[in-house]
Design a protein around this motif. Structure first.
Motif, PDB file in Angstrom:
ATOM      1  N   GLN A   1      -4.960  -0.283  -2.225  1.00  0.00           N
ATOM      2  CA  GLN A   1      -4.167  -1.330  -2.851  1.00  0.00           C
ATOM      3  C   GLN A   1      -3.683  -0.908  -4.230  1.00  0.00           C
ATOM      4  O   GLN A   1      -4.311  -0.088  -4.900  1.00  0.00           O
ATOM      5  CB  GLN A   1      -4.988  -2.613  -2.986  1.00  0.00           C
ATOM      6  N   PRO A   2      -2.559  -1.489  -4.702  1.00  0.00           N
ATOM      7  CA  PRO A   2      -2.152  -1.235  -6.086  1.00  0.00           C
ATOM      8  C   PRO A   2      -3.146  -1.871  -7.049  1.00  0.00           C
ATOM      9  O   PRO A   2      -3.837  -2.837  -6.698  1.00  0.00           O
ATOM     10  CB  PRO A   2      -0.779  -1.908  -6.187  1.00  0.00           C
ATOM     11  N   ALA A   3      -3.246  -1.326  -8.261  1.00  0.00           N
ATOM     12  CA  ALA A   3      -4.171  -1.868  -9.261  1.00  0.00           C
ATOM     13  C   ALA A   3      -3.812  -3.299  -9.626  1.00  0.00           C
ATOM     14  O   ALA A   3      -4.694  -4.118  -9.925  1.00  0.00           O
ATOM     15  CB  ALA A   3      -4.175  -0.981 -10.499  1.00  0.00           C
ATOM     16  N   PHE A   4      -2.521  -3.626  -9.610  1.00  0.00           N
ATOM     17  CA  PHE A   4      -2.043  -4.982  -9.863  1.00  0.00           C
ATOM     18  C   PHE A   4      -1.179  -5.422  -8.688  1.00  0.00           C
ATOM     19  O   PHE A   4      -0.367  -4.650  -8.182  1.00  0.00           O
ATOM     20  CB  PHE A   4      -1.210  -5.045 -11.150  1.00  0.00           C
ATOM     21  N   TYR A   5      -1.367  -6.678  -8.274  1.00  0.00           N
ATOM     22  CA  TYR A   5      -0.587  -7.225  -7.165  1.00  0.00           C
ATOM     23  C   TYR A   5      -0.154  -8.626  -7.566  1.00  0.00           C
ATOM     24  O   TYR A   5      -0.999  -9.466  -7.896  1.00  0.00           O
ATOM     25  CB  TYR A   5      -1.433  -7.264  -5.900  1.00  0.00           C
ATOM     26  N   GLY A   6       1.158  -8.846  -7.586  1.00  0.00           N
ATOM     27  CA  GLY A   6       1.643 -10.121  -8.090  1.00  0.00           C
ATOM     28  C   GLY A   6       2.810 -10.658  -7.299  1.00  0.00           C
ATOM     29  O   GLY A   6       3.263 -10.085  -6.310  1.00  0.00           O
ATOM     30  N   GLY A   7       3.312 -11.760  -7.785  1.00  0.00           N
ATOM     31  CA  GLY A   7       4.470 -12.396  -7.177  1.00  0.00           C
ATOM     32  C   GLY A   7       5.217 -13.204  -8.213  1.00  0.00           C
ATOM     33  O   GLY A   7       4.653 -13.616  -9.237  1.00  0.00           O
ATOM     34  N   MET A   8       6.496 -13.428  -7.943  1.00  0.00           N
ATOM     35  CA  MET A   8       7.294 -14.248  -8.850  1.00  0.00           C
ATOM     36  C   MET A   8       8.292 -15.063  -8.049  1.00  0.00           C
ATOM     37  O   MET A   8       8.684 -14.694  -6.929  1.00  0.00           O
ATOM     38  CB  MET A   8       8.041 -13.375  -9.873  1.00  0.00           C
TER      39      MET A   8
ATOM     40  N   ALA B   1       0.827  -1.206   0.000  1.00  0.00           N
ATOM     41  CA  ALA B   1       0.000   0.000   0.000  1.00  0.00           C
ATOM     42  C   ALA B   1       0.861   1.255   0.000  1.00  0.00           C
ATOM     43  O   ALA B   1       0.507   2.266  -0.623  1.00  0.00           O
ATOM     44  CB  ALA B   1      -0.939  -0.005   1.200  1.00  0.00           C
ATOM     45  N   ALA B   2       2.002   1.230   0.682  1.00  0.00           N
ATOM     46  CA  ALA B   2       2.906   2.382   0.693  1.00  0.00           C
ATOM     47  C   ALA B   2       3.476   2.630  -0.706  1.00  0.00           C
ATOM     48  O   ALA B   2       3.635   3.783  -1.128  1.00  0.00           O
ATOM     49  CB  ALA B   2       4.035   2.162   1.692  1.00  0.00           C
ATOM     50  N   LEU B   3       3.772   1.557  -1.439  1.00  0.00           N
ATOM     51  CA  LEU B   3       4.255   1.713  -2.813  1.00  0.00           C
ATOM     52  C   LEU B   3       3.150   2.259  -3.716  1.00  0.00           C
ATOM     53  O   LEU B   3       3.400   3.101  -4.582  1.00  0.00           O
ATOM     54  CB  LEU B   3       4.765   0.372  -3.337  1.00  0.00           C
ATOM     55  N   ALA B   4       1.921   1.778  -3.508  1.00  0.00           N
ATOM     56  CA  ALA B   4       0.797   2.297  -4.289  1.00  0.00           C
ATOM     57  C   ALA B   4       0.570   3.775  -3.991  1.00  0.00           C
ATOM     58  O   ALA B   4       0.280   4.572  -4.889  1.00  0.00           O
ATOM     59  CB  ALA B   4      -0.472   1.496  -3.996  1.00  0.00           C
ATOM     60  N   ALA B   5       0.718   4.172  -2.721  1.00  0.00           N
ATOM     61  CA  ALA B   5       0.555   5.576  -2.358  1.00  0.00           C
ATOM     62  C   ALA B   5       1.610   6.453  -3.012  1.00  0.00           C
ATOM     63  O   ALA B   5       1.381   7.643  -3.246  1.00  0.00           O
ATOM     64  CB  ALA B   5       0.611   5.731  -0.836  1.00  0.00           C
ATOM     65  N   ALA B   6       2.770   5.856  -3.337  1.00  0.00           N
ATOM     66  CA  ALA B   6       3.828   6.595  -4.028  1.00  0.00           C
ATOM     67  C   ALA B   6       3.602   6.623  -5.539  1.00  0.00           C
ATOM     68  O   ALA B   6       4.430   7.176  -6.263  1.00  0.00           O
ATOM     69  CB  ALA B   6       5.182   5.974  -3.715  1.00  0.00           C
ATOM     70  N   GLY B   7       2.491   6.009  -5.982  1.00  0.00           N
ATOM     71  CA  GLY B   7       2.127   6.089  -7.387  1.00  0.00           C
ATOM     72  C   GLY B   7       2.268   4.816  -8.176  1.00  0.00           C
ATOM     73  O   GLY B   7       1.925   4.794  -9.374  1.00  0.00           O
ATOM     74  N   ALA B   8       2.785   3.747  -7.574  1.00  0.00           N
ATOM     75  CA  ALA B   8       3.018   2.512  -8.319  1.00  0.00           C
ATOM     76  C   ALA B   8       1.711   1.949  -8.880  1.00  0.00           C
ATOM     77  O   ALA B   8       0.716   1.842  -8.159  1.00  0.00           O
ATOM     78  CB  ALA B   8       3.686   1.475  -7.431  1.00  0.00           C
ATOM     79  N   SER B   9       1.720   1.594 -10.165  1.00  0.00           N
ATOM     80  CA  SER B   9       0.549   0.965 -10.781  1.00  0.00           C
ATOM     81  C   SER B   9       0.386  -0.473 -10.320  1.00  0.00           C
ATOM     82  O   SER B   9      -0.722  -1.014 -10.330  1.00  0.00           O
ATOM     83  CB  SER B   9       0.674   1.005 -12.302  1.00  0.00           C
TER      84      SER B   9
END
Length: 298
Positions: A193-200, A152-160
């Motif tokens: 939340q970010p629009a996309f949330y993933g893992g690898m 959420a902190a990354l999304a708040a910084a603008g991350a798609s």
């Protein structure tokens, strides 16, 4: 002589058993939010509190405070990665997970940024507008926030989008079933939340770093040294995802026991009443997750 204080009446297992038995009964069908069983549960809680001498504590002298919620069931998700000159970086689907916050979304050529362990709580946030943030799933020393809070902190910084890099001991195959299960959350939490949330997998991440002339091992060392790390990776990603999204209306039940001095503050006691509801498919004999421990006993 001073009056001796009366000892509080003990609460015994026999006192609790009928309440748990009712709240966890098949009649309430697992107490899912915005279900008939859930409405029965909140009415039962309020009626029992009233009988015990509590007063309504919500607005308008009500027991019930509305809560806007949403359920999200990821359906599909895909990621493809390219170098800055347009060459595809082979990352098999079995190594990747991706879900979307909204019903349907797709983005092309999203720049990647390696953000280490995420933005440290005391660090200035970088501008990640329109970027896909790659974040290590394990925790930095002294980091106590969970993955959702760090994303959420990354999304708040603008991350798609945010894509986690899992440890070698966390294979994607083991995480896949849980990743695509339906979840319920507050509407306000979904918006963060970010629009996309993933893992690898660790293997997929090593392939991406190798495509830029870097290594994952060296990137981990830089992340440990810099809590505000945000490195462009000379890679882009194509993202697409779809989900079933539904709005829910649920309620908190609020009761109060007034004290003798309103200025002395309050003691707040919390427990959640809801559970998973009818959680199994039509081919299963027992479809209800009754939730006696989680949290009819709360």
């Amino acid at each position: 002589a001073a009056e001796t204080a009366r000892a509080p009446t003990s609460i015994t297992p026999d006192d609790l058993r009928p309440h748990i038995a009712y709240l966890a009964s098949d009649e309430l069908e697992g107490r899912a939010p915005d279900s008939e069983g859930g409405r029965k549960a909140v009415y039962y809680i309020a009626s029992q509190w009233s009988a015990a001498g509590l007063q309504p504590g919500a607005a308008g002298d009500s027991w019930y405070a509305p809560v806007d919620m949403v359920t999200v069931k990821p359906l599909t998700g895909s990621m493809q990665f390219h170098t800055s000159d347009g060459k595809a970086v082979p990352t098999p689907e079995r190594m990747l997970l991706l879900s979307g916050r909204d019903r349907s979304a797709a983005l092309q050529r999203v720049p990647l940024v390696f953000t280490g362990y995420g933005i440290a709580a005391d660090a200035a946030a970088p501008d990640l507008s329109g970027k896909l943030a790659l974040m290590l799933a394990d925790h930095a020393p002294g980091e106590h926030r969970d993955l959702a809070a760090r994303a959420a902190a990354l999304a708040a910084a603008g991350a798609s989008g945010v894509v986690l890099i899992f440890d070698p001991g966390d294979p994607v195959s083991r995480l896949r079933a849980g990743w695509y299960r339906q979840t319920s959350m507050l509407l306000t939490d979904q918006a963060r939340q970010p629009a996309f949330y993933g893992g690898m997998s660790d293997d997929a991440a090593r392939r991406l770093f190798a495509a830029t002339g870097d290594t994952l091992a060296e990137a981990r060392l830089r992340a440990e040294a810099d809590p505000a790390l945000a490195e462009p990776m000379a890679l882009t990603a194509d993202l697409s995802a779809s989900s079933d999204v539904a709005r829910l209306s649920s309620y908190n039940v609020i009761g109060k026991l007034p004290g003798t001095d309103p200025k002395s503050g309050a003691v707040l006691m919390l427990a959640h009443w809801d559970h998973l509801g009818i959680c199994r498919g039509p081919d299963v004999a027992d479809r209800i997750c009754n939730g006696a421990v989680d949290n009819a006993s709360g």
